[in-house]
Scaffold this active site. Sequence first.
Site, PDB file in Angstrom:
ATOM      1  N   THR A   1      38.691  37.874  43.031  1.00  9.17           N
ATOM      2  CA  THR A   1      38.437  39.304  43.003  1.00  9.17           C
ATOM      3  C   THR A   1      37.280  39.645  42.073  1.00  9.17           C
ATOM      4  O   THR A   1      36.981  38.884  41.137  1.00  9.17           O
ATOM      5  CB  THR A   1      39.722  40.014  42.513  1.00  9.17           C
ATOM      6  N   ASP A   2      36.664  40.791  42.301  1.00  7.76           N
ATOM      7  CA  ASP A   2      35.620  41.257  41.370  1.00  7.76           C
ATOM      8  C   ASP A   2      36.216  41.745  40.047  1.00  7.76           C
ATOM      9  O   ASP A   2      35.479  41.962  39.084  1.00  7.76           O
ATOM     10  CB  ASP A   2      34.762  42.361  42.014  1.00  7.76           C
ATOM     11  N   GLU A   3      37.548  41.916  40.006  1.00  4.87           N
ATOM     12  CA  GLU A   3      38.161  42.460  38.779  1.00  4.87           C
ATOM     13  C   GLU A   3      38.037  41.501  37.599  1.00  4.87           C
ATOM     14  O   GLU A   3      38.176  41.915  36.453  1.00  4.87           O
ATOM     15  CB  GLU A   3      39.628  42.831  39.038  1.00  4.87           C
TER      16      GLU A   3
ATOM     17  N   TYR B   1      46.692  41.014  35.722  1.00 15.98           N
ATOM     18  CA  TYR B   1      46.298  40.506  37.036  1.00 15.98           C
ATOM     19  C   TYR B   1      44.917  39.857  36.972  1.00 15.98           C
ATOM     20  O   TYR B   1      44.737  38.690  37.345  1.00 15.98           O
ATOM     21  CB  TYR B   1      46.307  41.641  38.075  1.00 15.98           C
TER      22      TYR B   1
ATOM     23  N   LYS C   1      43.739  35.913  37.444  1.00 14.01           N
ATOM     24  CA  LYS C   1      42.791  35.472  38.475  1.00 14.01           C
ATOM     25  C   LYS C   1      41.575  34.794  37.829  1.00 14.01           C
ATOM     26  O   LYS C   1      41.060  33.793  38.328  1.00 14.01           O
ATOM     27  CB  LYS C   1      42.328  36.666  39.331  1.00 14.01           C
TER      28      LYS C   1
END
Length: 350
Positions: A131-133, A156, A160
């Site tokens: 993810t870009d998060e 989260y 990741k």
Amino acid sequence: MQNLLITGGSGFIGLNFIRYLLTETDFQGRIINFDKLTYAATPKSLTDISEHFPDRYVFIRGDIADSSRLESAFDSYCVDSVCHFAAESHVDRSITGPGEFINTNILGTYNLLEAVRERHDRIVLFHHISTDEVFGSLGAEGYFTEDTAYSPNSPYSASKASSDHLARAYHKTYGVPVKVSNCSNNYGPYQFPEKLIPLVILNALEEKPLPIYGDGKNIRDWLYVRDHCTAVWEIMKRGTIGQTYNIGGSGELENIKVVETICDLIDDISGKPTSVDSRRELVNFVEDRPGHDRRYAIDSGKLKGELGWEPEETFSSGLLKTVNWYLNNPDWVQHVRSGEYREWIERHYG
Ligand code: NAD
Ligand code: TYD
């Protein structure tokens, strides 16, 4: 890629990817969907696929944190490639209960990497979906590139980020054939209605309050799920081992704008609401999410330049497809919202 293990293939993006691979691409091999079937899985959404492709689609209920079950799947089906979607994926749940995120996203990814490392002579690809998060929060300007430093802010995104680092480390240290992709926020068919877009669509249809965290000015870069699938498949086929690719839709929007657009679209399609003049009046600003990242925006230049990928949908066209999908699939919505899907899983998989 004759025997492709897809983890998390019964969740939102995984099941869209399986449908895409089997029905729209030149992929000729077999898919082994390895999924724990958490609350986020809707395996019934793949019933037609298992009926149409009895020789090319296999389902195994299993937890990636359980290494022996994982290893037996690798060997029973002679797995030669992996696309790893399985994760705990909802930021709000990671705030109230981070433990499962550590277990699945970090430990589970480690188990998978170990299983691949031990079978290095036959495994040609480990594609890690992320993810870009992991990059944290942007200010008003700028974009995430593949070189942006990691700075995750939620349990989260931290889990990741950890899994991304492990995947890259296994490539550098052991030569595991890893590719990583970091994608922006997805939306589209089969998304579990705890995420912003399906939640707002379903609440707006039922004229329920539409919760917006904080001032509603947080920005996400929205990508229609099929465009994510086309990007992943391009990277799997033609991307370079050891490389990372950012995937985004150039669909930057403030949350309030997303919600208002959905309200207007549903007013147009379904007619004016009965309880209020316009569905926009259902917007309800609620307490902000702790550590809420302000802005995400992806630079997909590498993917576009090297592999020629382009998204097919604009936010308007993708949103129209999504709203229509939820309108045309009341059975799926009822199945998920009533909790009946959990009983279905227990009946079928014990
Ligand atoms: P999801 O929550 O809808 O589905 C996750 C799937 O993984 C479910 O089927 C679940 O049963 C399975 N799973 C969870 N824990 C497992 C375990 N321990 N063992 C085996 N299976 C397990 O998630 P999603 O939105 O489809 O996201 C898929 C992947 O894409 C995740 O890795 C996520 O981080 C990444 N991603 C998601 C988005 C997004 O907007 N949804 C954006 C970028 C990246
Ligand atoms: P979400 O769909 O949970 O994805 P993520 O947190 O992974 O980006 O949320 C998207 C944006 O919408 C995020 O800024 C949080 C916000 N949001 C709300 O304002 N209200 C809601 O009820 C939800 C679920 C999210």
